[in-house]
Design a protein around this motif. Structure first.
Motif, short mmCIF file in Angstrom:
data_model
loop_
_atom_site.label_atom_id
_atom_site.label_comp_id
_atom_site.label_asym_id
_atom_site.label_seq_id
_atom_site.Cartn_x
_atom_site.Cartn_y
_atom_site.Cartn_z
N GLY A 8 14.53 5.34 -1.56
CA GLY A 8 15.97 5.15 -1.72
C GLY A 8 16.42 3.70 -1.73
N ILE A 9 15.52 2.74 -1.84
CA ILE A 9 15.91 1.34 -1.79
C ILE A 9 16.83 0.97 -2.96
CG2 ILE A 9 13.91 0.44 -3.04
CD1 ILE A 9 14.05 -1.97 -1.06
N ARG A 10 16.63 1.60 -4.09
CA ARG A 10 17.47 1.27 -5.25
C ARG A 10 18.91 1.73 -5.03
NH1 ARG A 10 12.42 2.53 -8.23
NH2 ARG A 10 11.76 0.55 -9.10
N ASP A 11 19.08 2.76 -4.23
CA ASP A 11 20.43 3.26 -3.94
C ASP A 11 21.11 2.43 -2.85
OD1 ASP A 11 20.00 5.33 -5.75
OD2 ASP A 11 19.10 6.58 -4.19
N ARG A 12 20.32 1.87 -1.93
CA ARG A 12 20.87 1.13 -0.80
C ARG A 12 21.17 -0.33 -1.13
NH1 ARG A 12 16.24 3.19 2.66
NH2 ARG A 12 15.36 1.30 1.85
N ALA A 13 20.41 -0.93 -2.03
CA ALA A 13 20.54 -2.36 -2.31
C ALA A 13 21.80 -2.65 -3.12
CB ALA A 13 19.32 -2.86 -3.05
N ARG A 14 22.53 -3.66 -2.66
CA ARG A 14 23.72 -4.11 -3.39
C ARG A 14 23.42 -5.50 -3.92
NH1 ARG A 14 28.32 -2.21 0.87
NH2 ARG A 14 28.01 0.00 0.54
N LEU A 15 23.24 -5.57 -5.22
CA LEU A 15 22.81 -6.82 -5.84
C LEU A 15 23.66 -7.15 -7.06
CD1 LEU A 15 19.03 -5.93 -5.86
CD2 LEU A 15 20.16 -7.44 -4.25
N GLN A 22 15.66 -7.15 -11.90
CA GLN A 22 14.40 -7.51 -11.25
C GLN A 22 13.97 -6.44 -10.26
OE1 GLN A 22 14.56 -11.17 -9.01
NE2 GLN A 22 12.41 -11.56 -9.36
N LEU A 23 14.90 -5.92 -9.48
CA LEU A 23 14.58 -4.89 -8.48
C LEU A 23 14.07 -3.62 -9.15
CD1 LEU A 23 14.68 -3.78 -5.51
CD2 LEU A 23 16.95 -2.94 -6.10
N HIS A 24 14.73 -3.19 -10.21
CA HIS A 24 14.36 -1.93 -10.85
C HIS A 24 13.05 -2.02 -11.63
CE1 HIS A 24 17.84 0.10 -9.43
NE2 HIS A 24 18.67 -0.72 -10.04
N SER A 25 12.55 -3.23 -11.84
CA SER A 25 11.27 -3.35 -12.53
C SER A 25 10.08 -3.27 -11.56
CB SER A 25 11.21 -4.67 -13.31
OG SER A 25 11.20 -5.76 -12.43
N PHE A 28 7.46 0.40 -6.61
CA PHE A 28 7.08 0.63 -5.22
C PHE A 28 6.16 1.84 -5.09
CE2 PHE A 28 11.42 -1.25 -4.77
CZ PHE A 28 11.01 -2.46 -4.26
N HIS A 29 6.49 2.89 -5.81
CA HIS A 29 5.69 4.11 -5.70
C HIS A 29 4.26 3.88 -6.19
CE1 HIS A 29 4.78 8.34 -5.51
NE2 HIS A 29 4.31 8.28 -6.75
N GLN A 30 4.12 3.17 -7.29
CA GLN A 30 2.79 2.93 -7.83
C GLN A 30 1.97 2.07 -6.88
OE1 GLN A 30 2.61 0.74 -11.51
NE2 GLN A 30 0.62 1.59 -12.03
N GLY A 32 2.37 1.81 -3.62
CA GLY A 32 2.06 2.65 -2.47
C GLY A 32 0.92 3.62 -2.76
N SER A 33 0.92 4.18 -3.95
CA SER A 33 -0.15 5.11 -4.34
C SER A 33 -1.50 4.41 -4.39
CB SER A 33 0.15 5.72 -5.71
OG SER A 33 1.31 6.47 -5.68
N PHE A 34 -1.53 3.21 -4.95
CA PHE A 34 -2.78 2.45 -5.00
C PHE A 34 -3.27 2.13 -3.59
CE2 PHE A 34 -1.67 0.45 -9.36
CZ PHE A 34 -2.14 1.58 -10.00
N LEU A 35 -2.36 1.70 -2.72
CA LEU A 35 -2.76 1.36 -1.35
C LEU A 35 -3.23 2.59 -0.58
CD1 LEU A 35 -0.03 -1.26 -0.46
CD2 LEU A 35 -2.45 -1.68 -0.90
N GLU A 36 -2.55 3.72 -0.77
CA GLU A 36 -2.99 4.96 -0.11
C GLU A 36 -4.40 5.33 -0.55
OE1 GLU A 36 -0.39 8.36 -0.39
OE2 GLU A 36 1.36 7.09 -0.11
N TYR A 37 -4.65 5.26 -1.83
CA TYR A 37 -5.96 5.59 -2.37
C TYR A 37 -7.04 4.68 -1.80
CZ TYR A 37 -9.80 5.35 -5.76
OH TYR A 37 -11.03 5.32 -6.33
#
Length: 76
Positions: A8-15, A22-25, A28-30, A32-37
């Motif tokens: 939800g960071i994209r919803d919380r950030a006021r920029l 820059q934020l939307h590019s 985070f999920h990708q 996190g997935s790499f680090l989890e793996y």
């Protein structure tokens, strides 16, 4: 290994508009997935933590205080 839960960071950030691009590019999920793996493969425990006050929290005892981080310029 600990990662901040950025759900939800994209919803919380006021920029500004130029900062939003820059934020939307960021993927985070990708990341996190790499680090989890990689962590699972290496047998390293991985936890997601609440990002609130993480820069003010003492890593030794967990105490949260505004004085633990005076400012970005003096962050150690």
């Amino acid at each position: 290994m600990a990662l901040e839960d950025l759900t939800g960071i994209r919803d919380r950030a006021r920029l500004r508009k130029d900062q939003r691009t820059q934020l939307h590019s960021w993927s985070f999920h990708q990341l996190g997935s790499f680090l989890e793996y990689k962590a699972r493969r290496a047998g390293v425990p991985l936890v997601y933590v609440d990002p609130a006050y993480t820069s003010r929290q003492c890593s030794a005892c967990g105490h949260i205080d505004r004085k633990n981080r005076v400012g970005q310029a003096t962050f150690a």
